[in-house]
Design an enzyme around this catalytic site. Structure first.
Site, PDB file in Angstrom:
ATOM      1  N   ASP A 187      15.050 -43.649 -50.677  1.00 44.19           N
ATOM      2  CA  ASP A 187      15.405 -43.455 -52.082  1.00 44.19           C
ATOM      3  C   ASP A 187      14.290 -42.598 -52.664  1.00 44.19           C
ATOM      4  O   ASP A 187      13.154 -43.068 -52.828  1.00 44.19           O
ATOM      5  CB  ASP A 187      15.488 -44.815 -52.783  1.00 44.19           C
ATOM      6  N   ASN A 192      17.903 -31.365 -52.203  1.00 41.55           N
ATOM      7  CA  ASN A 192      19.345 -31.312 -52.478  1.00 41.55           C
ATOM      8  C   ASN A 192      19.868 -32.585 -53.152  1.00 41.55           C
ATOM      9  O   ASN A 192      20.847 -32.530 -53.885  1.00 41.55           O
ATOM     10  CB  ASN A 192      20.074 -31.083 -51.138  1.00 41.55           C
ATOM     11  N   TYR A 227      22.901 -35.073 -66.626  1.00 44.21           N
ATOM     12  CA  TYR A 227      22.921 -34.191 -65.447  1.00 44.21           C
ATOM     13  C   TYR A 227      22.520 -32.768 -65.844  1.00 44.21           C
ATOM     14  O   TYR A 227      21.638 -32.165 -65.207  1.00 44.21           O
ATOM     15  CB  TYR A 227      24.326 -34.216 -64.832  1.00 44.21           C
ATOM     16  N   LYS A 245      19.195 -30.661 -64.609  1.00 46.47           N
ATOM     17  CA  LYS A 245      19.260 -29.414 -63.845  1.00 46.47           C
ATOM     18  C   LYS A 245      18.469 -28.314 -64.559  1.00 46.47           C
ATOM     19  O   LYS A 245      17.843 -27.468 -63.914  1.00 46.47           O
ATOM     20  CB  LYS A 245      20.715 -29.008 -63.598  1.00 46.47           C
TER      21      LYS A 245
HETATM   22  N1  LIG Z   1      29.351 -30.416 -55.972  1.00 45.99           N
HETATM   23  C1  LIG Z   1      29.248 -29.436 -56.859  1.00 45.99           C
HETATM   24  O1  LIG Z   1      30.265 -28.861 -57.302  1.00 45.99           O
HETATM   25  C2  LIG Z   1      27.883 -28.988 -57.332  1.00 45.99           C
HETATM   26  C3  LIG Z   1      27.808 -27.993 -58.317  1.00 45.99           C
HETATM   27  C4  LIG Z   1      26.564 -27.538 -58.735  1.00 45.99           C
HETATM   28  C5  LIG Z   1      25.416 -28.072 -58.187  1.00 45.99           C
HETATM   29  N2  LIG Z   1      25.502 -29.034 -57.235  1.00 45.99           N
HETATM   30  C6  LIG Z   1      24.256 -29.558 -56.672  1.00 45.99           C
HETATM   31  O2  LIG Z   1      24.265 -29.352 -55.269  1.00 45.99           O
HETATM   32  C7  LIG Z   1      23.639 -30.469 -54.616  1.00 45.99           C
HETATM   33  C8  LIG Z   1      24.611 -31.116 -53.648  1.00 45.99           C
HETATM   34  O3  LIG Z   1      25.762 -31.507 -54.378  1.00 45.99           O
HETATM   35  P1  LIG Z   1      26.884 -32.459 -53.747  1.00 45.99           P
HETATM   36  O4  LIG Z   1      28.027 -32.455 -54.697  1.00 45.99           O
HETATM   37  O5  LIG Z   1      27.073 -32.113 -52.340  1.00 45.99           O
HETATM   38  O6  LIG Z   1      26.130 -33.868 -53.844  1.00 45.99           O
HETATM   39  P2  LIG Z   1      26.785 -35.331 -53.734  1.00 45.99           P
HETATM   40  O7  LIG Z   1      28.056 -35.275 -52.984  1.00 45.99           O
HETATM   41  O8  LIG Z   1      26.801 -35.946 -55.094  1.00 45.99           O
HETATM   42  O9  LIG Z   1      25.715 -36.092 -52.835  1.00 45.99           O
HETATM   43  C9  LIG Z   1      24.493 -36.435 -53.404  1.00 45.99           C
HETATM   44  C10 LIG Z   1      23.513 -36.691 -52.283  1.00 45.99           C
HETATM   45  O10 LIG Z   1      22.275 -37.090 -52.875  1.00 45.99           O
HETATM   46  C11 LIG Z   1      21.864 -38.305 -52.278  1.00 45.99           C
HETATM   47  N3  LIG Z   1      21.120 -39.122 -53.216  1.00 45.99           N
HETATM   48  C12 LIG Z   1      21.505 -39.557 -54.440  1.00 45.99           C
HETATM   49  N4  LIG Z   1      20.552 -40.342 -54.967  1.00 45.99           N
HETATM   50  C13 LIG Z   1      19.545 -40.390 -54.049  1.00 45.99           C
HETATM   51  C14 LIG Z   1      18.294 -41.038 -54.009  1.00 45.99           C
HETATM   52  N5  LIG Z   1      17.876 -41.822 -55.008  1.00 45.99           N
HETATM   53  N6  LIG Z   1      17.520 -40.876 -52.913  1.00 45.99           N
HETATM   54  C15 LIG Z   1      17.950 -40.110 -51.878  1.00 45.99           C
HETATM   55  N7  LIG Z   1      19.119 -39.466 -51.858  1.00 45.99           N
HETATM   56  C16 LIG Z   1      19.916 -39.622 -52.930  1.00 45.99           C
HETATM   57  C17 LIG Z   1      23.156 -38.996 -51.849  1.00 45.99           C
HETATM   58  O11 LIG Z   1      22.858 -39.972 -50.866  1.00 45.99           O
HETATM   59  P3  LIG Z   1      23.735 -41.319 -50.737  1.00 45.99           P
HETATM   60  O12 LIG Z   1      24.997 -40.920 -49.999  1.00 45.99           O
HETATM   61  O13 LIG Z   1      22.862 -42.233 -49.964  1.00 45.99           O
HETATM   62  O14 LIG Z   1      24.022 -41.793 -52.126  1.00 45.99           O
HETATM   63  C18 LIG Z   1      23.966 -37.812 -51.352  1.00 45.99           C
HETATM   64  O15 LIG Z   1      23.594 -37.486 -50.046  1.00 45.99           O
HETATM   65  C19 LIG Z   1      23.186 -31.416 -55.730  1.00 45.99           C
HETATM   66  O16 LIG Z   1      21.858 -31.137 -56.080  1.00 45.99           O
HETATM   67  C20 LIG Z   1      24.115 -31.058 -56.860  1.00 45.99           C
HETATM   68  O17 LIG Z   1      23.604 -31.382 -58.131  1.00 45.99           O
HETATM   69  C21 LIG Z   1      26.715 -29.506 -56.797  1.00 45.99           C
END
Ligand SMILES: NC(=O)c1ccc[n+]([C@@H]2O[C@H](COP(=O)([O-])OP(=O)(O)OC[C@H]3O[C@@H](n4cnc5c(N)ncnc54)[C@H](OP(=O)(O)O)[C@@H]3O)[C@@H](O)[C@H]2O)c1
Length: 252
Positions: free
Chosen positions: A55, A82, A151, A155
């Protein structure tokens, strides 16, 4: 190299990209269960990577993760911040509590910061070949989306953190850059109402959301020597969403 939140969705694709390029790749999930699921998913893709439970908002767990990397590999060259708390509170800003705000910032800002500090102190500054840091921010840092106050604010803070770290760590030989994605196709898209998915795609000048591999490509560039003269940069990867003044159905 280390990818935080590398156990699913975009992080998993980033892990895959680096592992396939031959990097010794560590990733963490927040819990034992989610990390094990990530390891299974990577194994199913034929990808060799090492999962660690951490975490990142917890300083002791971050220290323990770096102890383990030190014990197993003895060095680190790339850190990808990430992991994110999506802050899906489903309410407007006036109903966001202090705890909600703290939880999001604890992962997205403080978590990324303390993992970076640890990577620099433990490895990057001690190695002749310094390390590289890549953060994942979001295009929502500059163009807000509704009811995601914590959020979006986190960011924006990451963008400022990247510039601040780049300024101070540049003279020490450490580069810090950031990829700011827009829509990314994650498992959440698989359960999205098709009309809403079509509406989102219409909002993209390129007509599609990013794949995790698209984002991994930008991250790989920022981690590579091809970007060796770049630091403090926020590289947007959002199919052109940020360059439009209005979405197509509002245009006149
Ligand atoms: N998806 C989009 O459309 C989008 C758009 C713009 C930017 N982003 C950015 O791109 C990145 C990846 O996005 P995503 O949508 O693939 O992410 P996601 O599906 O929400 O996954 C989040 C990841 O972060 C981990 N995480 C959350 N809290 C944590 C903690 N306290 N310690 C360690 N790990 C933790 C989660 O692990 P667990 O599985 O263990 O919870 C998971 O692996 C993020 O930074 C997000 O903000 C995403």
């Amino acid at each position: 190299m280390l990818v935080t939140g590398g156990n699913r969705n975009t992080g998993l694709d980033i892990v895959e990209r680096f592992a396939r390029e031959g990097a010794r790749t560590f990733f963490c999930g927040a819990s034992a269960g989610s990390t094990a699921k990530g390891a299974e998913a990577l194994a199913a893709r034929g990808v060799a990577a090492e999962g660690l439970v951490c975490d990142i908002s917890d300083a002791a767990q971050v220290a323990a993760m770096f102890d383990e990397i030190e014990r197993r590999a003895g060095r680190l060259d790339v850190l990808v911040n990430n992991a994110a708390n999506q802050g899906l509170h489903g309410c407007g800003p006036l109903d966001v509590t202090a705890d909600m705000m703290r939880e999001v910032f604890a992962v997205n800002v403080f978590g990324g910061f303390q993992v970076t500090r640890e990577a620099c102190n433990r490895f990057f500054l001690k190695q002749e070949t310094r390390g590289v840091v890549v953060f994942l921010s979001s295009n929502t840092a500059r163009r807000a989306i509704r009811n995601r106050t914590a959020y979006c604010a986190s960011k924006g803070a990451i963008n400022s953190l990247v510039r601040s770290l780049a300024l101070d760590l540049g003279p020490l030989g450490v580069r810090v850059n950031c990829c700011a994605p827009g829509y990314i196709h994650t498992e959440r898209w698989d359960v999205l109402d098709p009309a809403l998915a079509a509406r989102r795609r219409k909002n993209c000048p390129l007509g599609r959301e990013a794949s995790g591999a698209d984002i991994a490509g930008v991250v790989a560039f920022l981690a590579s020597d091809d970007s060796s003269n770049m630091t403090g940069e926020i590289v947007t990867c959002d199919a052109g969403c940020s360059c439009q003044h209005m979405p197509p159905d509002c245009d006149c």
